[in-house]
Design an enzyme around this catalytic site. Sequence first.
Site, PDB file in Angstrom:
ATOM      1  N   CYS A 116       0.798  -1.220   0.000  1.00  0.00           N
ATOM      2  CA  CYS A 116       0.000   0.000   0.000  1.00  0.00           C
ATOM      3  C   CYS A 116       0.836   1.278   0.000  1.00  0.00           C
ATOM      4  CB  CYS A 116      -0.954   0.006   1.190  1.00  0.00           C
ATOM      5  SG  CYS A 116      -2.029  -1.433   1.253  1.00  0.00           S
ATOM      6  N   HIS A 258      -3.287   6.995   3.011  1.00  0.00           N
ATOM      7  CA  HIS A 258      -3.714   5.723   2.441  1.00  0.00           C
ATOM      8  C   HIS A 258      -5.114   5.410   2.938  1.00  0.00           C
ATOM      9  CE1 HIS A 258      -4.082   1.619   1.363  1.00  0.00           C
ATOM     10  NE2 HIS A 258      -3.793   1.126   2.555  1.00  0.00           N
ATOM     11  N   ASN A 288     -10.141  -0.392   0.277  1.00  0.00           N
ATOM     12  CA  ASN A 288      -8.680  -0.338   0.265  1.00  0.00           C
ATOM     13  C   ASN A 288      -8.177  -0.810  -1.093  1.00  0.00           C
ATOM     14  OD1 ASN A 288      -5.927  -0.701   0.585  1.00  0.00           O
ATOM     15  ND2 ASN A 288      -6.081  -1.680   2.574  1.00  0.00           N
TER      16      ASN A 288
END
Length: 331
Positions: A116, A258, A288
């Site tokens: 990520c 994020h 996500n």
Amino acid sequence: MAGQYRSRVSGIGSYLPEKVLTNHDLEKMVETSDQWIIERTGIERRHITPEGQATSDLALEASRRALADSKLNPEDIDMIIVGTVTSDRQMPSTACYLQSKLGCRNIVSFDLNAACSGFIYGLSIADQFIRTGMYKNILVVGAEVLHRFVNYKDRETCILFGDGAGAWILSRANEGDNQVIHSSHMHADGNLAELLTLPGGGSLVPPSQAVLDSNMQYVSMKGREIFKNAVRAMAQCCQEALEANNTAPEQVDWIVPHQANKRIIEAVADQFKFPMEKVIVYLQETGNTSSASIPLAFDWAVQTGKIKRGQTILLTAFGAGLTSGSILLRY
């Protein structure tokens, strides 16, 4: 090549597949509820790539939009970096497929796996190549087709992940331009690698029927430990960026974190007493999307008039590894 240059964001773009998987859809697939998911994550829906499309196809759409925004052509690009954990194939790189599909020159193209944090890592690398004078225009992409690596019988993980792509073009700034990347800061703590992993399919546990039978081809996560370490890592990276640039939190116009979990985002903002009204939150729409989450959220914030040229932006991320990073820039 000897000069010290600065890099600026010359173009941005993003892409989400049309198909949507809502929390109500997941209620029919696994023991969960819309209310439970929203309360714990803030996620309402995520986008799903149709069969036959690959990560490079999502990256292509986002890259085309970034090129249009920058008013550059594919032949102007000097390097391609793709942050992804869901590459089209083990080899060659997704970046090579993207280079071909875009019609770029015979330029350096490679994938970067920092999970990520991949987009932050990619921007930092691109910034260094521009600072040295080696390249003028670099395409950095975060792109994922994560839903194909999620076990939809595991309610802890299947509610979280979605697909998407975001792309930025970093270009050499003109002398005196203050809309530049100020600094980047990256870390990794391999001692925590097992907290978030995809166990099967690599050289340690190569593909086999046993891998499929034990569901080792899917993402495995220890959620509580991830939460605690994510807040710590992102807060530290933000502090590092602010101190490196002698910048106070109130001088930052927006934080773009994020997009993993709204509670994590709120906890990081609370560390700096930073108002949530100045934090970009887009995960309700995307879930996500790993390396794609920051450029997706950033592009949405620009398109909706939140982020504007000339503003000071702090990007921050964490991911499997555990990797983490931050970038302070003036957009």
